[in-house]
Motif scaffolding. Sequence first.
Motif, short mmCIF file in Angstrom:
data_model
loop_
_atom_site.label_atom_id
_atom_site.label_comp_id
_atom_site.label_asym_id
_atom_site.label_seq_id
_atom_site.Cartn_x
_atom_site.Cartn_y
_atom_site.Cartn_z
N HIS A 6 0.83 -1.21 0.00
CA HIS A 6 0.00 0.00 0.00
C HIS A 6 0.87 1.26 0.00
N LEU A 7 1.87 1.28 0.82
CA LEU A 7 2.74 2.46 0.91
C LEU A 7 3.53 2.66 -0.38
N LEU A 8 4.00 1.57 -0.99
CA LEU A 8 4.74 1.69 -2.24
C LEU A 8 3.85 2.21 -3.37
N ILE A 9 2.61 1.74 -3.41
CA ILE A 9 1.68 2.18 -4.46
C ILE A 9 1.36 3.66 -4.28
N GLU A 10 1.15 4.09 -3.06
CA GLU A 10 0.89 5.51 -2.82
C GLU A 10 2.08 6.37 -3.25
N ARG A 11 3.28 5.88 -2.99
CA ARG A 11 4.46 6.63 -3.39
C ARG A 11 4.54 6.74 -4.91
N PHE A 54 -5.51 5.38 -25.18
CA PHE A 54 -5.84 4.01 -24.82
C PHE A 54 -5.88 3.86 -23.30
N LYS A 55 -6.98 3.31 -22.82
CA LYS A 55 -7.14 3.10 -21.38
C LYS A 55 -6.54 1.76 -20.98
N VAL A 56 -5.92 1.75 -19.82
CA VAL A 56 -5.26 0.55 -19.30
C VAL A 56 -5.71 0.33 -17.86
N TYR A 57 -6.13 -0.87 -17.58
CA TYR A 57 -6.53 -1.25 -16.22
C TYR A 57 -5.35 -1.91 -15.52
N ILE A 58 -5.04 -1.45 -14.30
CA ILE A 58 -3.89 -1.96 -13.53
C ILE A 58 -4.39 -2.42 -12.17
N LYS A 59 -4.05 -3.63 -11.81
CA LYS A 59 -4.47 -4.19 -10.52
C LYS A 59 -3.24 -4.68 -9.76
N PHE A 60 -3.03 -4.12 -8.58
CA PHE A 60 -1.93 -4.52 -7.71
C PHE A 60 -2.41 -5.58 -6.71
N ASP A 61 -1.45 -6.23 -6.07
CA ASP A 61 -1.76 -7.12 -4.96
C ASP A 61 -0.74 -6.88 -3.84
N GLU A 62 -0.85 -7.64 -2.81
CA GLU A 62 0.03 -7.44 -1.65
C GLU A 62 1.47 -7.83 -1.92
N HIS A 63 1.75 -8.42 -3.09
CA HIS A 63 3.12 -8.82 -3.42
C HIS A 63 3.88 -7.73 -4.16
N TYR A 64 3.23 -6.60 -4.45
CA TYR A 64 3.93 -5.50 -5.11
C TYR A 64 4.95 -4.91 -4.12
N ASN A 65 6.21 -4.60 -4.50
CA ASN A 65 6.73 -4.64 -5.83
C ASN A 65 7.69 -5.81 -6.06
N VAL A 66 7.45 -6.90 -5.32
CA VAL A 66 8.25 -8.10 -5.56
C VAL A 66 7.91 -8.67 -6.94
N ARG A 67 6.67 -8.54 -7.34
CA ARG A 67 6.26 -8.94 -8.68
C ARG A 67 5.37 -7.85 -9.26
N TYR A 104 11.95 -1.26 -10.88
CA TYR A 104 11.08 -0.76 -11.94
C TYR A 104 9.92 0.01 -11.32
N SER A 105 9.69 1.20 -11.81
CA SER A 105 8.60 2.03 -11.32
C SER A 105 7.40 1.91 -12.26
N MET A 106 6.29 2.52 -11.85
CA MET A 106 5.11 2.54 -12.70
C MET A 106 5.34 3.39 -13.95
N SER A 107 6.18 4.38 -13.83
CA SER A 107 6.52 5.18 -15.02
C SER A 107 7.21 4.31 -16.06
N VAL A 108 8.13 3.46 -15.61
CA VAL A 108 8.82 2.56 -16.54
C VAL A 108 7.84 1.60 -17.19
N LEU A 109 6.91 1.06 -16.41
CA LEU A 109 5.93 0.11 -16.95
C LEU A 109 5.04 0.78 -18.00
#
Length: 340
Positions: A6-11, A54-67, A104-109
């Motif tokens: 959660h903290l990594l996604i907010e960052r 183009f719209k893109v749907y992104i779904k995280f889980d509790e394993h971010y950012n290990v995967r 890898y950040s979300m910007s890179v992805l």
Amino acid sequence: MFSRAHLLIEREFKILSKDPPWGIEAWPMYDDTVFEWMAKIKGLQGTPWEGGIFKVYIKFDEHYNVRPPQVLFQTIPFHPNVEVSTGRPCIDFLDDYSLWHENYSMSVLLLSLQTLLSYPVLKNAVNAEAASMLQTSPVSYRQMTQECVAASQRVEAGGSPQVRQPDSHAVRFNQDDAPARSSRPTRTAGGNTRVSKLSFDDYHTTWCGIATSKTRPDAINPFLETIRGNPTLQEIHLGVPREELEDQMKKQMEEHSILMYGKFKSQPSMESVRDAKIANLERMKKIYFPPRQSPLPPRDDIDIGKSLPALQANESNWEKEVDDLVNWTNNLDSNAIDAT
């Protein structure tokens, strides 16, 4: 107490909001969770995908950012490296978690997705039809990308993509893997609902590329000329198989003839007339000719020989009575009858 993911996604969201890459927006979809995002990716300038949104749907889980998170195109383009049915992009670190790095950040992805649109990889393509078209007919592939760009612009402006059959069109809009609708409030990148406008130049360019009407009688539509000899591309452009289109055209011509000239009953064939007459005769036979009853078989206890004398005696008595009646009639007095 929030989890590490959660903290990594907010960052990541704060970084993207503060310094977003060109043509990329991303934001959490709901106010009460940061694990589901919606992103918008614009096509790079100077490429066939320029102008596309183009719209893109992104779904995280509790394993971010290990995967990495799950990434799916909501506006699915006609692209060699994007699955037609699911919208899943084919990127190495998304397919193989061992290639994903925690740095890898979300910007890179998102930048990888943006680059993938304009620079497809034909090796191990997940959309074989798009890869084949790009290799054999680059002009047709460019026209298909323009249709994708035009459809994405219409959707962004709040209109309809004008897509009837998702499996046969260049662009479609995925609903299977979209997040379930809920009563949770949603928000956009800026926190408010925005309506994008489409300039006249963009509209005119889009119309000239996909319209089947003509600006003047001698005008030639380059796209229709390109797909004239390719039935597959014609089905994709028209949205229906050729056989179904011919049936619809035939039905429209029949309806037009009925409206213009009336509905005329066609003459029956000789075979149908003959069968109708035979059926009518069969019905008449059943009505006017009841079935015959077969005589009862003779009983064993009746002696026909013994019954004949009695029948002969009755016949002789009948003849005697007739003779007596004739003689009595001859002896009548006609004068006495007239007098009475």
